[in-house]
Design a protein around this motif. Structure first.
Motif, mmCIF file in Angstrom:
data_model
loop_
_atom_site.group_PDB
_atom_site.id
_atom_site.type_symbol
_atom_site.label_atom_id
_atom_site.label_comp_id
_atom_site.label_asym_id
_atom_site.label_seq_id
_atom_site.Cartn_x
_atom_site.Cartn_y
_atom_site.Cartn_z
ATOM 1 N N UNK A 16 10.151 0.853 5.179
ATOM 2 C CA UNK A 16 10.458 -0.375 5.192
ATOM 3 C C UNK A 16 9.342 -0.949 4.679
ATOM 4 N N UNK A 17 7.920 -0.582 4.567
ATOM 5 C CA UNK A 17 6.821 -1.157 4.135
ATOM 6 C C UNK A 17 6.525 -0.827 2.507
ATOM 7 N N UNK A 18 7.277 0.022 1.743
ATOM 8 C CA UNK A 18 7.397 0.299 0.439
ATOM 9 C C UNK A 18 8.246 -0.523 -0.467
ATOM 10 N N UNK A 19 7.704 -0.981 -1.577
ATOM 11 C CA UNK A 19 8.654 -1.550 -2.555
ATOM 12 C C UNK A 19 8.898 -0.915 -3.587
ATOM 13 N N UNK A 20 10.319 0.039 -3.641
ATOM 14 C CA UNK A 20 10.535 0.987 -4.600
ATOM 15 C C UNK A 20 11.146 0.090 -5.695
ATOM 16 N N UNK A 21 11.240 0.963 -6.799
ATOM 17 C CA UNK A 21 11.904 0.192 -7.948
ATOM 18 C C UNK A 21 13.049 1.060 -8.406
ATOM 19 N N UNK A 22 14.088 0.833 -7.553
ATOM 20 C CA UNK A 22 15.288 1.178 -7.719
ATOM 21 C C UNK A 22 16.058 1.171 -9.074
ATOM 22 N N UNK A 236 5.507 7.229 -2.499
ATOM 23 C CA UNK A 236 6.525 7.003 -1.790
ATOM 24 C C UNK A 236 7.457 7.551 -2.841
ATOM 25 N N UNK A 237 8.532 8.013 -2.220
ATOM 26 C CA UNK A 237 9.481 8.980 -2.803
ATOM 27 C C UNK A 237 10.788 8.579 -1.975
ATOM 28 N N UNK A 238 11.670 8.028 -2.895
ATOM 29 C CA UNK A 238 12.760 7.227 -2.172
ATOM 30 C C UNK A 238 13.971 8.263 -1.670
ATOM 31 N N UNK A 239 14.123 9.238 -2.555
ATOM 32 C CA UNK A 239 14.945 10.492 -2.409
ATOM 33 C C UNK A 239 14.779 11.362 -1.347
ATOM 34 N N UNK A 240 13.200 11.755 -1.256
ATOM 35 C CA UNK A 240 12.662 12.332 -0.029
ATOM 36 C C UNK A 240 12.714 11.558 1.274
ATOM 37 N N UNK A 241 12.658 10.349 1.147
ATOM 38 C CA UNK A 241 12.934 9.365 2.440
ATOM 39 C C UNK A 241 14.060 9.419 3.025
ATOM 40 N N UNK A 242 15.044 9.176 1.966
ATOM 41 C CA UNK A 242 16.586 9.365 2.482
ATOM 42 C C UNK A 242 16.899 10.716 2.917
ATOM 43 N N UNK A 243 16.464 11.955 2.177
ATOM 44 C CA UNK A 243 16.884 12.994 2.771
ATOM 45 C C UNK A 243 16.045 13.280 4.170
#
Length: 298
Positions: A16-22, A236-243
């Motif tokens: 929630x605290x990370x601003x990822x560049x999707x 921060x890694x979005x894919x790892x976060x979701x997994x």
């Protein structure tokens, strides 16, 4: 991805605290939709099966029958997690309600880890210290241990709510059971050959349970541990976060396999099936070799 919807542990705060560049908002919505559907499937499968497993194990609890008690409490903790997921997926507009479901899920998750350790310890004692276990395995002691395990998650929950060194606390909390599981499995295998008071089918079931606990915990919690390390380093890694999030949800389903392994005859039936398959393959191979030899002789 701005919000991975982690409703437990500091992983929620990490995402929630990370601003990822999707790549796009559309991709973000698609991923969230897939995760929502997967969560609904987990709830639809896990909730009724967990209730059936709890009822079945409760009927097995008799005097001095310790083993099912820890599994029942493990399944109850899974039930708490599944119910909290229902509230989370409902997406309440009140933020305080969302935080309540988050805390409930966190509490159930930590309790489930504690009962996994209890199951592994109890199985280890059966093989490594059978005499001590025989004279100490009473319902009163088991109930006292269960009360203690249910009380322990209150400590990390308070730390989690105060948001003081949450990532360090979660890394230690997730890593601590791993060496215990490895020690219990190694000690059991070491004492297995010298043990004469335990039947062979019971030995197979105990080893199978310990292996299942270690493998399932490693597979389901390793992504979260890695994700916490990465976030603690400021990345921060979005894919790892979701997994990591989805694996956390699947842990409730994985615990149902412990119920299967605790039932008598399960390991023997599995081994018998594997032996039958091997015998069939050997018969087919022998027949093929015989036909080939006969053809060459002709």
């Amino acid at each position: 991805m701005a919000d991975c919807n982690f409703n437990n542990t500091s992983l929620n705060k990490s995402c929630n605290n990370s601003n990822s560049t999707s790549s796009s908002d559309e991709e973000d919505k698609n991923v969230q939709f897939i995760m929502h559907v997967a969560t609904c499937i987990i709830i639809a499968i896990g909730l009724p099966l967990t209730l059936v497993a709890i009822y079945s194990l409760y009927s097995l609890v008799r005097k001095d029958h310790v083993a099912p008690i820890y599994v029942i409490n493990l399944l109850i903790s899974d039930l708490i997690q599944l119910c909290s997921l229902i509230g989370w997926e409902a997406k309440p507009k009140n933020k305080q309600i969302t935080e309540i479901f988050e805390c409930i899920h966190f509490y159930g998750m930590v309790a489930s880890v504690g009962f996994m350790v209890c199951i592994a310890l109890e199985r280890y004692l059966v093989i490594a210290h059978p005499l001590w276990y025989r004279f100490r395995r009473t319902i009163k002691i088991s109930v006292a241990v269960c009360v203690f395990v249910w009380a322990v998650p209150l400590v990390p929950l308070i730390i989690y709510l105060r948001e003081v060194n949450v990532h360090i606390m979660m890394i230690v909390l997730f890593l601590l059971p791993l060496p215990l599981f490895i020690f219990f499995l190694g000690g059991t295998l070491k004492a297995l050959s010298a043990s004469k008071s335990v039947r062979s089918d019971e030995k197979r079931r105990i080893v199978g349970t310990l292996v299942l606990v270690l493998v399932s915990y490693t597979l389901l919690f390793s992504p979260s541990i890695i994700n916490l390390f990465i976030f603690a380093l400021g990345r921060f890694n979005t894919s790892l976060c979701n997994m990591s999030y989805m694996f956390f949800k699947m842990s409730a389903l994985a615990d149902l396999f412990l119920y299967i392994f605790m039932k008598k005859g399960t390991i023997d039936k599995l081994l018998a099936s594997l032996c039958c398959c091997r015998m069939d393959n050997n018969d087919v191979s022998s027949s093929s070799v015989a036909m080939t030899t006969g053809t060459e002789s002709a």
